[in-house]
Design a protein around this motif. Structure first.
Motif, mmCIF file in Angstrom:
data_model
loop_
_atom_site.group_PDB
_atom_site.id
_atom_site.type_symbol
_atom_site.label_atom_id
_atom_site.label_comp_id
_atom_site.label_asym_id
_atom_site.label_seq_id
_atom_site.Cartn_x
_atom_site.Cartn_y
_atom_site.Cartn_z
ATOM 1 N N UNK A 47 46.731 42.621 67.393
ATOM 2 C CA UNK A 47 46.894 43.900 67.393
ATOM 3 C C UNK A 47 47.389 44.172 65.316
ATOM 4 N N UNK A 48 47.173 45.940 64.804
ATOM 5 C CA UNK A 48 47.851 46.233 63.863
ATOM 6 C C UNK A 48 48.607 46.667 63.923
ATOM 7 N N UNK A 49 49.523 46.529 64.651
ATOM 8 C CA UNK A 49 51.392 47.065 64.132
ATOM 9 C C UNK A 49 51.612 45.015 64.185
ATOM 10 N N UNK A 50 50.932 44.447 64.658
ATOM 11 C CA UNK A 50 51.723 43.062 64.680
ATOM 12 C C UNK A 50 51.039 42.017 63.447
ATOM 13 N N UNK A 131 62.994 36.830 68.151
ATOM 14 C CA UNK A 131 63.578 36.669 66.476
ATOM 15 C C UNK A 131 62.903 37.161 65.473
ATOM 16 N N UNK A 132 61.356 38.131 65.751
ATOM 17 C CA UNK A 132 61.090 38.959 64.728
ATOM 18 C C UNK A 132 61.208 40.217 64.640
ATOM 19 N N UNK A 133 62.301 40.309 65.176
ATOM 20 C CA UNK A 133 62.424 41.510 65.266
ATOM 21 C C UNK A 133 61.229 43.218 65.549
ATOM 22 N N UNK A 134 60.442 41.977 66.786
ATOM 23 C CA UNK A 134 59.128 43.669 67.360
ATOM 24 C C UNK A 134 60.071 43.845 68.845
ATOM 25 N N UNK A 135 60.064 45.112 68.484
ATOM 26 C CA UNK A 135 59.910 45.810 69.959
ATOM 27 C C UNK A 135 59.208 45.499 70.864
ATOM 28 N N UNK A 136 60.000 45.289 72.011
ATOM 29 C CA UNK A 136 59.366 44.642 72.959
ATOM 30 C C UNK A 136 59.983 46.192 73.860
ATOM 31 N N UNK A 137 60.000 46.721 74.159
ATOM 32 C CA UNK A 137 61.124 48.071 74.682
ATOM 33 C C UNK A 137 59.729 48.961 76.176
ATOM 34 N N UNK A 138 58.438 48.313 75.658
ATOM 35 C CA UNK A 138 57.146 48.923 75.795
ATOM 36 C C UNK A 138 57.160 48.951 77.307
ATOM 37 N N UNK A 139 57.006 49.905 78.066
ATOM 38 C CA UNK A 139 56.305 49.358 79.692
ATOM 39 C C UNK A 139 55.658 49.808 80.407
ATOM 40 N N UNK A 140 54.957 50.104 81.300
ATOM 41 C CA UNK A 140 53.253 50.550 81.332
ATOM 42 C C UNK A 140 53.463 51.689 82.466
ATOM 43 N N UNK A 141 55.929 51.147 82.891
ATOM 44 C CA UNK A 141 56.154 53.375 83.068
ATOM 45 C C UNK A 141 55.741 54.275 82.602
ATOM 46 N N UNK A 142 55.288 54.055 81.060
ATOM 47 C CA UNK A 142 56.041 55.412 79.740
ATOM 48 C C UNK A 142 55.266 55.838 79.939
ATOM 49 N N UNK A 143 55.256 57.414 79.268
ATOM 50 C CA UNK A 143 53.950 58.072 79.137
ATOM 51 C C UNK A 143 53.340 57.317 78.425
#
Length: 262
Positions: A47-50, A131-143
């Motif tokens: 996807x675009x951000x990656x 390792x690539x510094x990509x944000x991995x904090x997103x969860x399915x519970x997020x609004x």
């Protein structure tokens, strides 16, 4: 008449290992073909951000991302498709029932589910992202949870009968091997992205080229008359019109030279 070239990323422009090397000859080939007046596009399952900055620095006129769910040309977004929010929630619950490991891919980020099993493939995936510094904090519970496409890893306890029965109604399921599956909304693919761009720019299909190395590249490789497989990707050789050398043996340079694009 100028030509247009569509490039996959992993295993095509960038080595598909922890080194993530872009050969110098690849950089030179892209610069030379653009100097000749040809257009270059990324056509990726990412996807675009990656799309990394080092890939963007190679020089591209546009991007087809998320297997055709996002299309950008000359800095302008031509298409962006995200699955409806209620459907995203329904699928997340279904993946829990199927006991598979999903990663939900949105144009702006990834979402993960801590209530599904953590397979080895998933763990390796997360390590690469961290390792690539990509944000991995997103969860399915997020609004703001939502996705354009998603991938899964299976395990011996996964209910693949339920998965296939439900997901095939609305998604193309791409078997990437090793229990890894890519799932793209019906009506979107690397091929549909090519069609949109050719129509937008008024370029003949005869002047379109595509280069890839894996099964999820088949839609774009079969959409153009000038299809190129990277050396070493034997599983797609019989689908293409030309096989170049491996990525680290000047594969991109030799392919563009063969077709007189440089």
């Amino acid at each position: 008449m100028r030509s247009i070239i569509f490039f996959d990323i992993d295993g095509t422009l960038v080595t598909e290992d922890e080194r993530a090397i872009i050969p110098q000859s690849t950089m030179e080939a892209i610069a030379l073909t653009r100097k000749k007046g040809n257009l270059t596009f990324i056509n990726s399952g990412r996807t675009a951000f990656n799309i990394s900055s080092k890939v963007k620095k190679l020089g591209f006129d546009g991007y087809i991302c998320g297997c055709g769910t996002y299309i950008e040309y000359s800095g302008n977004v031509l298409l962006s498709h995200t699955v409806e929010k209620d459907e995203c929630r329904r699928i997340a619950e279904l993946m829990r029932k199927c006991w598979v490991t999903p990663v939900y891919e949105h144009r702006d980020g990834y979402f993960f589910d801590d209530k599904t099993p953590a397979t080895e493939g998933f763990k390796e995936f997360m390590e690469v992202f961290v390792d690539a510094g990509i944000d991995v904090n997103g969860r399915v519970e997020d609004e703001n949870f939502g996705f354009d496409k998603f991938v899964i890893w299976t395990n011996p306890d996964s209910d693949m009968e339920l998965f296939r029965r439900e997901i095939e109604k609305d998604f193309s399921i791409i078997d990437r091997g090793g229990g890894f599956y890519e799932n793209v909304p019906l009506g979107y693919s690397k091929a549909t992205g090519i069609s949109v761009i050719l129509d937008k720019l008024g370029i003949s299909i005869e002047n379109a080229y595509a280069i890839g190395d894996s099964t999820n590249d088949l839609p774009m490789l079969q959409a153009v008359p000038n299809s190129i497989a990277m050396g070493g990707s034997e599983h797609i050789y019989h689908y293409v019109s030309y096989v170049t050398t491996p990525i680290e043996e000047n594969g991109i340079y030799n392919a563009l030279k063969h077709f007189e694009l440089i």
